[in-house]
Design a protein around this motif. Structure first.
Motif, PDB file in Angstrom:
ATOM      1  N   GLN A  61     -12.521  -1.361  -3.911  1.00  0.00           N
ATOM      2  CA  GLN A  61     -11.420  -1.233  -4.877  1.00  0.00           C
ATOM      3  C   GLN A  61     -10.055  -1.073  -4.217  1.00  0.00           C
ATOM      4  O   GLN A  61      -9.032  -1.029  -4.895  1.00  0.00           O
ATOM      5  CB  GLN A  61     -11.678  -0.076  -5.841  1.00  0.00           C
ATOM      6  N   TYR A  62     -10.032  -0.988  -2.864  1.00  0.00           N
ATOM      7  CA  TYR A  62      -8.777  -0.862  -2.133  1.00  0.00           C
ATOM      8  C   TYR A  62      -8.705  -1.925  -1.038  1.00  0.00           C
ATOM      9  O   TYR A  62      -9.704  -2.563  -0.709  1.00  0.00           O
ATOM     10  CB  TYR A  62      -8.656   0.532  -1.493  1.00  0.00           C
ATOM     11  N   HIS A  63      -7.520  -2.089  -0.465  1.00  0.00           N
ATOM     12  CA  HIS A  63      -7.335  -2.995   0.671  1.00  0.00           C
ATOM     13  C   HIS A  63      -6.922  -2.142   1.867  1.00  0.00           C
ATOM     14  O   HIS A  63      -5.753  -1.773   2.008  1.00  0.00           O
ATOM     15  CB  HIS A  63      -6.272  -4.046   0.351  1.00  0.00           C
ATOM     16  N   ALA A  64      -7.895  -1.789   2.701  1.00  0.00           N
ATOM     17  CA  ALA A  64      -7.638  -0.895   3.839  1.00  0.00           C
ATOM     18  C   ALA A  64      -7.075  -1.674   5.024  1.00  0.00           C
ATOM     19  O   ALA A  64      -7.602  -2.732   5.393  1.00  0.00           O
ATOM     20  CB  ALA A  64      -8.917  -0.182   4.249  1.00  0.00           C
ATOM     21  N   ILE A  65      -6.005  -1.158   5.597  1.00  0.00           N
ATOM     22  CA  ILE A  65      -5.495  -1.671   6.870  1.00  0.00           C
ATOM     23  C   ILE A  65      -6.172  -0.831   7.947  1.00  0.00           C
ATOM     24  O   ILE A  65      -5.685   0.241   8.325  1.00  0.00           O
ATOM     25  CB  ILE A  65      -3.962  -1.550   6.946  1.00  0.00           C
TER      26      ILE A  65
ATOM     27  N   SER B 195       4.385  -1.099   5.658  1.00  0.00           N
ATOM     28  CA  SER B 195       4.656  -1.698   4.352  1.00  0.00           C
ATOM     29  C   SER B 195       3.476  -1.548   3.399  1.00  0.00           C
ATOM     30  O   SER B 195       3.396  -2.249   2.382  1.00  0.00           O
ATOM     31  CB  SER B 195       5.024  -3.183   4.515  1.00  0.00           C
ATOM     32  N   ALA B 196       2.554  -0.636   3.711  1.00  0.00           N
ATOM     33  CA  ALA B 196       1.416  -0.372   2.823  1.00  0.00           C
ATOM     34  C   ALA B 196       1.893   0.270   1.519  1.00  0.00           C
ATOM     35  O   ALA B 196       2.963   0.888   1.470  1.00  0.00           O
ATOM     36  CB  ALA B 196       0.410   0.545   3.516  1.00  0.00           C
ATOM     37  N   ASP B 197       1.104   0.143   0.475  1.00  0.00           N
ATOM     38  CA  ASP B 197       1.412   0.847  -0.779  1.00  0.00           C
ATOM     39  C   ASP B 197       1.273   2.351  -0.581  1.00  0.00           C
ATOM     40  O   ASP B 197       2.080   3.135  -1.101  1.00  0.00           O
ATOM     41  CB  ASP B 197       0.463   0.391  -1.891  1.00  0.00           C
ATOM     42  N   VAL B 198       0.236   2.738   0.164  1.00  0.00           N
ATOM     43  CA  VAL B 198      -0.076   4.161   0.365  1.00  0.00           C
ATOM     44  C   VAL B 198      -0.379   4.397   1.838  1.00  0.00           C
ATOM     45  O   VAL B 198      -1.105   3.614   2.464  1.00  0.00           O
ATOM     46  CB  VAL B 198      -1.287   4.596  -0.487  1.00  0.00           C
TER      47      VAL B 198
ATOM     48  N   ILE C  18      -4.198   7.243  -5.604  1.00  0.00           N
ATOM     49  CA  ILE C  18      -4.266   5.884  -5.059  1.00  0.00           C
ATOM     50  C   ILE C  18      -4.755   4.916  -6.134  1.00  0.00           C
ATOM     51  O   ILE C  18      -5.954   4.885  -6.442  1.00  0.00           O
ATOM     52  CB  ILE C  18      -5.189   5.825  -3.828  1.00  0.00           C
ATOM     53  N   PRO C  19      -3.884   4.116  -6.718  1.00  0.00           N
ATOM     54  CA  PRO C  19      -4.321   3.160  -7.735  1.00  0.00           C
ATOM     55  C   PRO C  19      -5.269   2.112  -7.131  1.00  0.00           C
ATOM     56  O   PRO C  19      -5.125   1.724  -5.968  1.00  0.00           O
ATOM     57  CB  PRO C  19      -3.016   2.504  -8.201  1.00  0.00           C
ATOM     58  N   GLU C  20      -6.229   1.664  -7.915  1.00  0.00           N
ATOM     59  CA  GLU C  20      -7.113   0.595  -7.454  1.00  0.00           C
ATOM     60  C   GLU C  20      -6.294  -0.638  -7.114  1.00  0.00           C
ATOM     61  O   GLU C  20      -5.308  -0.950  -7.762  1.00  0.00           O
ATOM     62  CB  GLU C  20      -8.148   0.270  -8.531  1.00  0.00           C
ATOM     63  N   GLY C  21      -6.707  -1.324  -6.058  1.00  0.00           N
ATOM     64  CA  GLY C  21      -5.991  -2.502  -5.606  1.00  0.00           C
ATOM     65  C   GLY C  21      -4.894  -2.210  -4.605  1.00  0.00           C
ATOM     66  O   GLY C  21      -4.279  -3.133  -4.071  1.00  0.00           O
TER      67      GLY C  21
END
Length: 213
Positions: free
Chosen positions: A72-76, A96-99, A45-48
């Motif tokens: 360091q992350y944007h949690a939904i 549509s999340a990155d991860v 999981i890349p930062e951001g």
């Protein structure tokens, strides 16, 4: 701590299923402990990154939900809301999340994932949407065949999850699958993921400890 011979067995079985997963184009690895699995998952999981998840006990048990709630992350964070409409909005946003983070209801020794959903948000994200999906699979999720994996998901994982969610279904009352058509049924989508495309999009971390159901 499990006995040495148990840990050896789990490692041998885990490495074999990792080979099978890789042959199906999943990125896969074996981690002996929950702590190792957490660090491996975070390395994916890349930062951001924007990170969402399904209703996974396994993800929670290794501490991954709490970790991605960090700055360091944007949690939904679907778990942070109680309003049903807002929760549904966040579940859609996860597509549509990155991860995307999830467990699996079962995993065949030949490397196929079996997942059963009531709403379908989790299997939807598994199939398409997020650029990266991380699957946390405890050693207890292994089944010898695909047929046994489906049976495990339906006859073991689903009734336990029904009891957890407390729907009005036969399995929540008896502990046994009733093959129901209830309006509250949590077995509405059964998804078998037999290959990963594009290659490496789905990362499967097989953990040598029991996780989830």
């Amino acid at each position: 701590m499990a006995a040495d011979h148990v840990m050896k067995h789990h490692a041998l079985a885990g490495e074999q299923v990792v080979k099978a997963l890789r042959s199906r184009h999943f990125e896969a690895c074996y981690c002996a402990t929950k702590a190792e699995a957490l660090q491996k998952a975070l390395s994916y999981i890349p930062e951001g990154s924007t990170v969402g998840w399904g209703g996974s006990v396994s993800v929670e048990e290794i501490g991954l939900k709490d970790a991605v709630r960090g700055p360091q992350y944007h949690a939904i964070d679907r778990d942070a809301v109680t309003d049903p409409a807002e929760k549904t909005r966040l579940m859609k946003q996860c597509l549509s999340a990155d991860v995307f983070l999830m467990g699996t209801n079962a995993l065949s020794q030949d490397g196929e994932l079996v997942n059963i959903d009531g709403t379908g948000n989790r299997v939807a994200a598994l199939c398409f949407g997020p650029d990266s999906v991380i699957v946390i699979a405890g050693i207890n999720k292994l089944a010898p065949t695909l047929e046994a994996a489906v049976a495990r998901a339906r006859s073991w994982a689903s009734p336990i999850n029904a009891a957890r969610f407390n729907p009005d279904t036969p399995c929540a009352k008896t502990g046994l699958c009733g093959n129901c058509r209830s309006a509250s049924c949590i077995c509405n989508q059964i998804v078998i993921t037999r290959n990963c495309r594009p290659a490496g999009r789905i990362k499967v971390i097989v953990v040598g400890e029991e996780l989830g159901y």
